[in-house]
Motif scaffolding. Structure first.
Motif, short mmCIF file in Angstrom:
data_model
loop_
_atom_site.label_atom_id
_atom_site.label_comp_id
_atom_site.label_asym_id
_atom_site.label_seq_id
_atom_site.Cartn_x
_atom_site.Cartn_y
_atom_site.Cartn_z
N PRO A 351 0.83 -1.21 0.00
CA PRO A 351 0.00 0.00 0.00
C PRO A 351 0.87 1.26 0.00
O PRO A 351 1.79 1.38 0.80
N SER A 449 -4.66 3.37 -0.54
CA SER A 449 -5.02 2.05 -0.03
C SER A 449 -4.58 0.93 -0.97
O SER A 449 -4.43 -0.21 -0.56
N SER A 536 1.34 3.17 5.70
CA SER A 536 0.12 2.36 5.65
C SER A 536 -0.33 2.07 7.08
O SER A 536 0.34 2.43 8.05
#
Length: 589
Positions: A351, A449, A536
């Motif tokens: 991510p 994401s 992340s």
């Protein structure tokens, strides 16, 4: 017991024993006769050409001889190499038929006399049988199979072909399979560059590579080398002068020479893979000189400082791209590339976190938004999706510049929602993102994401450092064959994807992020730096991508197991700063 029953009891087991032995032997013979180890050896995944890989400033990164071509009689084995192994492993190689009963008897007598296992008695042909068809199990059945296969190999193939199979496949320690790899691992040379002393040292490894390795015990390795040289002299393969000269020669291993090869298989393999993609007909070449774009000094600096990132089992990746050419100047795939088997620069899809936010901000500017335009940075929900800013810190009505500087989550989500996710995805694709993991119309993509690799996100930032031009990242400058014949040269093809004004405004955002915002850990006094951190969930992935001068460098830190960490993206930013300060000789606090 009557006579019929007696005969039945004798004959029946005999039949079972006969067929129990006969059929497996027949099957083994049939299998060996139908197999073609010569063809299989030539079609292996090994490189089909000798190569020399150079750095951008013409320093040697790696060189490797190709395996011997077992189907080509003109591809001969160098004299010293041939007879060093024959003297050391199988003196009667050219006289026996695959099994040497005289040698076997001699080994048995010597082992009995010494009350130890000093000689194995296996011929080179038997070792080939074991290497290609069998394994190293110590059993009577395996030995019988080995002898049968050896007889067939000697019947089917020439001595030269059998010896090539042996030299191509024998394990010689330190990850080296075959004399070509041993030549590279221990001396950083092509096979034909080896001296008699070096050839003898490699041949001396054959009985027990881990014991006689010069990296483990140089004195024992030299003693074994001397034994091979003495055998070659007594067998009449070298003169007394050649033997004495080789005995006097000082052993210089690869790590001891000034222009040593890089101990980084992943980097070398990546360069070779890229070369093979460029030259579709690479199999027709016997030698390639590949000039890479790697700066060897920078590579060694990056590799050295990466070792000190903690904790011990956390990993790191770094890639530096020359912004106005796309040339990869540094590629650190791991803290320890000598044992690493995973390229975290190209293969780890993680991510992107806040590093992706540059895309929705770019989309806003392309749509005509200004850096001074205001957005509400307040808690917001989109149906059941209610994201938070970091530390749940909200700034109310703020400009695009302030929201980017503080790495707001709410503002880029609002931008993406207003402009439309399809446009965000199309723009990301234009930057080269979203191909490792396909982007879907899912709002959280606006704050990173979705995953991508370090090479792609770094190259996306390189666009902003090259006036909005997208270059394809490349690790090769040119490829030549023998006699410096040019096969391919990098043309640095690019396309314009951002207007100058948009590009300038995006750089303004990146510069503010480093000088005043969340990326301040990368700031260097007196230097203009354009970059962005990213994190992340639970600090599993820590990023910093930044540009200085004509260089864009990306850093990723995290666990391969995707565990949460106690570090922050500030650690990635600081590592970037440390690396940059070393390669450009800048002072940092």
């Amino acid at each position: 017991m009557n006579e019929k029953k007696y005969k039945y009891l004798i004959i029946t087991p005999s039949i079972f024993i006969f067929f129990g032995i006969f059929f497996p032997v027949i099957n083994l013979i049939r299998f060996t006769l139908n197999s073609n180890p010569l063809k299989n050896n030539n079609n292996s995944k090994s490189i089909t050409y000798s190569y020399e890989i150079l750095s951008s400033d013409n320093k040697i990164l790696s060189k490797l001889s190709r395996k011997f071509d077992v189907l080509d009689d003109t591809n001969s084995i160098p004299f010293f190499l041939k007879y060093s192994f024959i003297s050391g492993e199988d003196k009667r190689f050219f006289k026996h038929n695959g099994i040497d009963l005289i040698g076997l008897s001699r080994a048995l007598i010597n082992n009995i006399q010494s009350r130890s296992f000093k000689e194995g008695g296996s011929t080179i042909t038997q070792q080939v049988a074991r290497l290609i068809f069998l394994n190293n199990d110590l059993s009577f059945q395996r030995k019988i199979k080995e002898m049968i296969i050896s007889l067939i190999l000697d019947f089917k193939y020439s001595k030269s072909q059998i010896l090539k199979l042996y030299l191509n496949n024998i394990y010689l320690g330190s990850g080296a399979y075959g004399v070509n790899e041993a030549s590279q691992v221990y001396f950083g040379k092509f096979i034909n560059e080896l001296t008699l002393s070096e050839v003898a040292l490699i041949a001396g490894l054959a009985p027990a590579p881990s014991i006689y390795s010069p990296y483990e015990n140089i004195d024992l390795a030299i003693k074994q080398r001397n034994k091979i040289l003495e055998s070659m002299y007594l067998d009449g393969h070298i003169s007394l002068g050649e033997k004495d000269s080789a005995l006097q020669e000082k052993v210089k291993l690869n790590y001891q020479i000034d222009n040593k090869n890089l101990n980084d298989k992943l980097l070398v393999n990546y360069i070779l893979e890229e070369a093979n993609k460029i030259i579709k007909t690479h199999k027709k070449y016997k030698f390639l000189k590949i000039k890479s774009s790697i700066n060897k000094n920078w590579q060694e600096i990056g590799q050295h400082i990466s070792k000190y990132i903690g904790p011990n089992n956390i990993e790191i990746a770094l890639v530096s791209i020359e912004s106005n050419t796309g040339l990869i100047r540094t590629m650190i795939t791991s803290k320890n590339p000598s044992i690493n088997e995973f390229n975290r620069v190209t293969s780890a899809v993680r991510p992107l976190g806040s590093t992706f936010k540059i895309i929705p901000y770019a989309a806003a500017l392309i749509e005509g938004r200004k850096l001074s335009d205001k957005f509400e940075d307040i808690p917001t929900c989109w149906k059941d999706y209610c994201p938070n800013n970091f530390s749940e810190n909200y700034l109310g009505k703020i400009s695009l510049t302030e929201s980017f500087k503080k790495s707001s989550n709410i503002v880029p989500l609002k931008i993406a929602n207003n402009i439309g996710l399809k446009k965000i995805i199309n723009l990301a694709n234009l930057f080269g993102l979203g191909y490792e993991q396909k982007l879907e119309e899912f709002l959280p993509l606006a704050i990173g994401s979705y995953g991508d690799n370090l090479l792609n996100i770094t190259n996306a930032y390189a666009v902003l450092n090259s006036n909005g031009n997208l270059y394809k990242p490349s690790i090769i400058e040119k490829i030549e064959s023998k006699n410096q014949e040019l096969i391919w040269e990098n043309k640095f093809v690019h396309k314009k994807i951002l207007a100058p004004k948009v590009n300038k405004n995006l750089n303004n955002l990146l510069e503010k992020s480093v000088s005043e915002g969340t990326s301040i850990g990368a700031s260097i006094k007196g230097e203009r730096i354009f970059g962005k951190t990213g994190t992340s969930d639970e600090n599993r992935d820590l990023w910093f991508i930044g540009s200085i001068k004509n260089l864009t460098t990306g850093v990723w830190i995290g666990f391969d197991e995707n565990k949460k960490s106690n570090l922050s993206s500030g650690n990635a930013a600081y590592f970037w700063k440390k690396f940059i300060s070393k390669i450009f000789d800048l002072k940092i606090q």
